[in-house]
Design a protein around this motif. Sequence first.
Motif, PDB file in Angstrom:
ATOM      1  N   GLY A   1       0.797  -1.215   0.000  1.00  0.00           N
ATOM      2  CA  GLY A   1       0.000   0.000   0.000  1.00  0.00           C
ATOM      3  C   GLY A   1       0.834   1.270   0.000  1.00  0.00           C
ATOM      4  N   ASN A   2       0.151   2.396   0.177  1.00  0.00           N
ATOM      5  CA  ASN A   2       0.799   3.709   0.172  1.00  0.00           C
ATOM      6  C   ASN A   2       0.964   4.297   1.564  1.00  0.00           C
ATOM      7  OD1 ASN A   2       0.930   3.828  -2.697  1.00  0.00           O
ATOM      8  ND2 ASN A   2      -1.251   4.377  -2.755  1.00  0.00           N
ATOM      9  N   THR A   3       0.517   3.560   2.594  1.00  0.00           N
ATOM     10  CA  THR A   3       0.654   4.030   3.968  1.00  0.00           C
ATOM     11  C   THR A   3       1.349   2.940   4.797  1.00  0.00           C
ATOM     12  OG1 THR A   3      -1.521   3.153   4.567  1.00  0.00           O
ATOM     13  CG2 THR A   3      -1.421   5.460   3.813  1.00  0.00           C
ATOM     14  N   PRO A   4       1.997   3.306   5.880  1.00  0.00           N
ATOM     15  CA  PRO A   4       2.676   2.301   6.695  1.00  0.00           C
ATOM     16  C   PRO A   4       1.694   1.283   7.275  1.00  0.00           C
ATOM     17  CG  PRO A   4       3.441   4.511   7.260  1.00  0.00           C
ATOM     18  CD  PRO A   4       2.238   4.682   6.383  1.00  0.00           C
ATOM     19  N   VAL A   5       2.183   0.071   7.438  1.00  0.00           N
ATOM     20  CA  VAL A   5       1.461  -0.951   8.185  1.00  0.00           C
ATOM     21  C   VAL A   5       2.003  -0.944   9.607  1.00  0.00           C
ATOM     22  CG1 VAL A   5       1.124  -3.433   8.503  1.00  0.00           C
ATOM     23  CG2 VAL A   5       0.919  -2.435   6.223  1.00  0.00           C
TER      24      VAL A   5
END
Length: 494
Positions: free
Chosen positions: A440-444
């Motif tokens: 994705g484009n955001t941190p996990v």
Amino acid sequence: MQKRIRPLIMCGGAGTRLWPASRETMPKQFLPLLGNRSSFQQTLLRTQDADWAGTPLIIANEAYRFIIERQLSEIDAVADLLLEPIKRDSAPAIMAGTLALSQDDAKTPVLVLAADHHVSDAVAFNSAVRDGLQAACDGWIVTFGVNPTRAATEFGYIEPGPAASGKAAKVRRFSEKPDPDTAARLIAQGGLWNSGNFLFCAETLLGECERLVPSSLSAVRAAVARSQTIAGARVLAADEFSRAEGTSIDYAVMEHTDRAAVVPVSCGWSDIGSWDALWSLSDQDDAGNVPRGEVALVDASGCFVWTNRQVTSLLGVHDLVVVADEDAILIADRNRSAEVKQVVQLLKSKGRTEASAHARVHRPWGWYEALDRGERYQVKRIVVHPGGRLSLQKHRFRAEHWVVVSGQAHVTVGEEVSILGANEHAHIPLGAVHRLENFGNTPVVLIEVQSGSYLGEDDIVRLEDIYNREAVPRSEAPSHLGEEARRDVGAAGS
């Protein structure tokens, strides 16, 4: 403009005088000490905006590779990377970088820049570089002398002599960190602060190294010749590089050469060498305080307060440095903050890992930090950056349970692949092959609960890894493991 100058950016140094924020695992050049960018990033941007600059070459320890690559991507910068297998101080590093840059052209102008310095006036500094280029092309090793604003005792001084070439003067002599009276006298005589940045043509510096430190140059030359390119970065040969004497370029060359020249500059320079220096460079409130983070101040003045998590309150105190990190707290007289290195040395003598390592451990894919630990269990917070992938791995001595807090995690357990969002979880039985990926484009962000008979970071059997990390030598595996297990244990970290 003549040939483009190749910046050689030095990323060595542990910055222990800014402990506990700066430690060997994440030194000060990679921290956002002033503004939102690290001094390493600010140094890159300063050269990126200059009309004289070619592609930078960054030289750093292998341990910092992935920090550097992430910080490059954050500012959309491009650079070549040369990695040191061991630390050998600035002289071998500069020799190695200069040899690498000179392979196409021995007359390549090289600008050596320290990644952990602050320059508030980039225009003035870039102008000084242009002023020094003629002298560099005429065979001088140019250093940049900062016009002093006070009788500082924490810097070395340069005494300029007669004209050398262009706007550069010959260096009459270098003076080590003086006492206050000597510093005042040097300034009255036209002395300049030694910034530790240099400009020269590659053949000039290498010629002086051949004359002054031939054995070290020979060792570094062999390390460059036998270097290997791994995933786009050039890694110096360890055996050869280790034979170079570990010393600074000042001791090895600058204090002995007759080719030293200096260009004066006023550019708001600082090496950010102490908490007091950082306090003086920071915006202060009406009482002279510099609060960073959740800070409450009552009847306090002249204090520098940096906290990462917990609320930090000061009452009725003055001229203090208070730094509250996750796992360590420093309280110091601000005027003695340059002595913090003594605290670090004391902690090392006591075997405290906090002297060198942060609670937050950085990895190529992100970072993790331990939240709790007890008999047969450990709890961690793990953050996986966009595009990050933990190695495909298994454990011989522990099981794990992952709970996703935010982001979208692609989790492989055995043959099953799941996409987990917030409040969803996965169980990884002991011995199960598993991996976590962030497409994705955001941190996990996830919480990991480990349970088992051994919870060390070296209980990892790596089956596949996009970051080309190798297994640790068998001798570094836990001594209590069986022989078969010791063969399979991988390098620390997922």
